[in-house]
Write a protein that holds these residues in place. Structure first.
Motif, PDB file in Angstrom:
ATOM      1  N   THR A 182       2.746  -7.042  -1.093  1.00 38.67           N
ATOM      2  CA  THR A 182       3.518  -7.040  -2.336  1.00 38.67           C
ATOM      3  C   THR A 182       2.654  -6.722  -3.546  1.00 38.67           C
TER       4      THR A 182
ATOM      5  N   GLY B  67       2.889   0.216  -7.822  1.00 44.25           N
ATOM      6  CA  GLY B  67       3.891   1.280  -7.814  1.00 44.25           C
ATOM      7  C   GLY B  67       5.280   0.749  -7.526  1.00 44.25           C
ATOM      8  N   THR B  68       6.277   1.561  -7.864  1.00 41.66           N
ATOM      9  CA  THR B  68       7.662   1.132  -7.662  1.00 41.66           C
ATOM     10  C   THR B  68       8.157   1.388  -6.251  1.00 41.66           C
ATOM     11  N   SER B  69       7.551   2.344  -5.557  1.00 37.37           N
ATOM     12  CA  SER B  69       7.956   2.602  -4.171  1.00 37.37           C
ATOM     13  C   SER B  69       6.739   3.046  -3.364  1.00 37.37           C
ATOM     14  N   PRO B  70       5.886   2.082  -2.990  1.00 38.06           N
ATOM     15  CA  PRO B  70       4.692   2.412  -2.214  1.00 38.06           C
ATOM     16  C   PRO B  70       5.056   3.034  -0.864  1.00 38.06           C
ATOM     17  N   SER B  71       4.140   3.831  -0.362  1.00 35.40           N
ATOM     18  CA  SER B  71       4.357   4.477   0.929  1.00 35.40           C
ATOM     19  C   SER B  71       4.036   3.507   2.062  1.00 35.40           C
TER      20      SER B  71
ATOM     21  N   GLU C 111       0.355   2.961   2.325  1.00 32.06           N
ATOM     22  CA  GLU C 111      -0.226   2.026   1.359  1.00 32.06           C
ATOM     23  C   GLU C 111      -0.016   0.577   1.808  1.00 32.06           C
ATOM     24  N   TYR C 112       1.172   0.271   2.346  1.00 31.89           N
ATOM     25  CA  TYR C 112       1.425  -1.064   2.883  1.00 31.89           C
ATOM     26  C   TYR C 112       0.500  -1.352   4.069  1.00 31.89           C
TER      27      TYR C 112
END
Length: 130
Positions: A98, A102-106, A109-110
């Motif tokens: 979390t 960014g607003t919509s991580p890939s 990235e998670y």
């Protein structure tokens, strides 16, 4: 009712357990995005509360649901519970994921955030053995 896991498997291969989140897959309920949280389980039935529902029934208790229905396409497991022993580790992974900016991580990235925690845990375990 007891809160011990039921021996009945779901379509996702998991046990029906207290704390799980299930989507009601009945045709009229899919459109409503009706999501149920298991609050109690006995040998044959699960007690659930409506956690989300576009028609406003959130917070209401459902009638007891037969455990065998969870093994069919009537329900879809959305979120499984984490065992107490894994709760701290789960919290670390979740916090790392979390914290990804960014607003919509890939997904990558998670995964990178989770992998960083995994390496930290391995290093801590190795240090504890020394």
């Amino acid at each position: 009712m007891s809160t011990s896991p039921s021996p009945v498997s779901s379509n996702a291969g998991s046990l029906v357990r207290v704390g799980q989140l299930w989507q009601d897959m009945a045709p009229d309920m899919v459109a409503r995005e009706r999501i149920l949280r298991v609050t109690d389980v006995n040998e044959t039935h699960a007690e659930c509360v409506v956690e989300r529902d576009k028609q406003g029934t959130a917070g209401r208790k459902t009638r007891p649901l037969a455990l065998k229905r969870f093994a069919t396409s009537a329900f879809k497991l959305i979120e499984d519970v984490v065992d107490d022993a894994d709760q701290a580790l789960y919290a670390r992974f979740l916090a790392a994921m979390t914290a990804v900016p960014g607003t919509s991580p890939s997904p990558m990235e998670y995964a990178t955030a989770a992998l960083r925690v995994h390496h930290e845990v391995l290093a801590e375990a190795a240090k504890a053995q020394d």
